[in-house]
Design a protein around this motif. Sequence first.
Motif, PDB file in Angstrom:
ATOM      1  N   SER A  96       0.586   4.278  -8.180  1.00  0.00           N
ATOM      2  CA  SER A  96      -0.210   3.050  -8.163  1.00  0.00           C
ATOM      3  C   SER A  96      -0.760   2.664  -9.523  1.00  0.00           C
ATOM      4  CB  SER A  96      -1.381   3.202  -7.178  1.00  0.00           C
ATOM      5  OG  SER A  96      -2.317   4.151  -7.669  1.00  0.00           O
ATOM      6  N   VAL A 124      -4.316  -2.482  -5.638  1.00  0.00           N
ATOM      7  CA  VAL A 124      -3.775  -1.693  -4.531  1.00  0.00           C
ATOM      8  C   VAL A 124      -4.867  -1.403  -3.507  1.00  0.00           C
ATOM      9  CG1 VAL A 124      -2.707   0.506  -3.863  1.00  0.00           C
ATOM     10  CG2 VAL A 124      -1.969  -0.662  -5.955  1.00  0.00           C
ATOM     11  N   LYS A 163       0.852  -1.181   0.000  1.00  0.00           N
ATOM     12  CA  LYS A 163       0.000   0.000   0.000  1.00  0.00           C
ATOM     13  C   LYS A 163       0.890   1.234   0.000  1.00  0.00           C
ATOM     14  CE  LYS A 163      -3.723  -2.443   0.218  1.00  0.00           C
ATOM     15  NZ  LYS A 163      -3.140  -3.758   0.059  1.00  0.00           N
TER      16      LYS A 163
END
Length: 369
Positions: free
Chosen positions: A231, A60, A4
């Motif tokens: 991400s 994610v 993360k």
Amino acid sequence: MSEKIIPINDLRSPAMKIPATLVAPTGRLSDALGRPLHDLRISVTDRCNFRCVYCMPKEVFDKDYQYLPHGDLLSFEEIARVARLFVGHGVEKLRLTGGEPLLRKNLERLVAMLRAIPTPSGRPLDLTLTTNGSILARKARALKDAGLDRVTVSLDALDDAVFKRMNDVDFAVADVLHGIDAAHAVGLGPVKVNMVVKGGTNDDQILPMARHFKGSPTILRFIEYMDVGASNGWNMDEVVPSGEVVRRISSELPLAPLNANYSGETATRWRYLDGGGEVGMISSVTQAFCGDCSRLRLSTEGKLYTCLFATRGHDLRALLRDGRDDLEIGSAIAQLWRGRADRYSETRTADTAPGEPGARRVEMSYIGG
């Protein structure tokens, strides 16, 4: 489970410093490059009900992803206080963003609080909101009644299969179009629709989108796929330049350039030669518009970001919750803006590597784009 990477608890964001000399607001601030402060974008939640591949990809933001606890979010009262201070410094436009801002409970109450803020000029604030449109039909009337001026809706395709691949939650195009119609019906216009164009994914939707909205009161804008955060696996090969978008549309629906509505406008404007309305191009990758950028961003837990591509924020919440008065906080804001020299889109390298080792740019979903 994947790493993360969203900087929710950003240890690189110490409390903003209050300058030794406090100065009352004058209604105008300029940064180190002479750019005035005009727009404040306010993220009201880090949550979203979509998992768009370019913003909050599911690998994610999965079921185990930890969002901010409610107590970390700025309250509506704190947001309204900050907004008043920014208006005193010359901000004329407030945009509510997310995540998906309509997921914030009772958001219309915040809209009403912001609507009541007086401006030095006496002109009303330009109060807008960006949404994915998923619950806009249910909220449009309440938002308008509370004082919201306009909405911008994200829609990346007209074809259901393509759109569902983009939002990755099986949400249908028809429901977003229903929200757009509801916004028009209550007077939240002109409604703008933003389409992020990702090469090889949805660029075949450029002409269908143009055909659909041509001749309607909706203003369609095409956004180049940007390297915001880390991400979305951004690759320059997936960027469809705005010039190519204009070429594709003009091959069937001829376009001509229009002048900007105001200095610092993010989109270049194009009109249909047959009078069928206009489209916009937002080109931060191929045609940087840093030179007149007048925007500051406030994250949902009170950090200020001086650039969409920033690697760190500036903690304003600490001052709000430490009992500092308006003059102190306003002076800290002024000091931050006067020192601002960001121009990332003008200086990005071929691989867009961050400027400092180990630094990650803040995610778009965190500060609302």
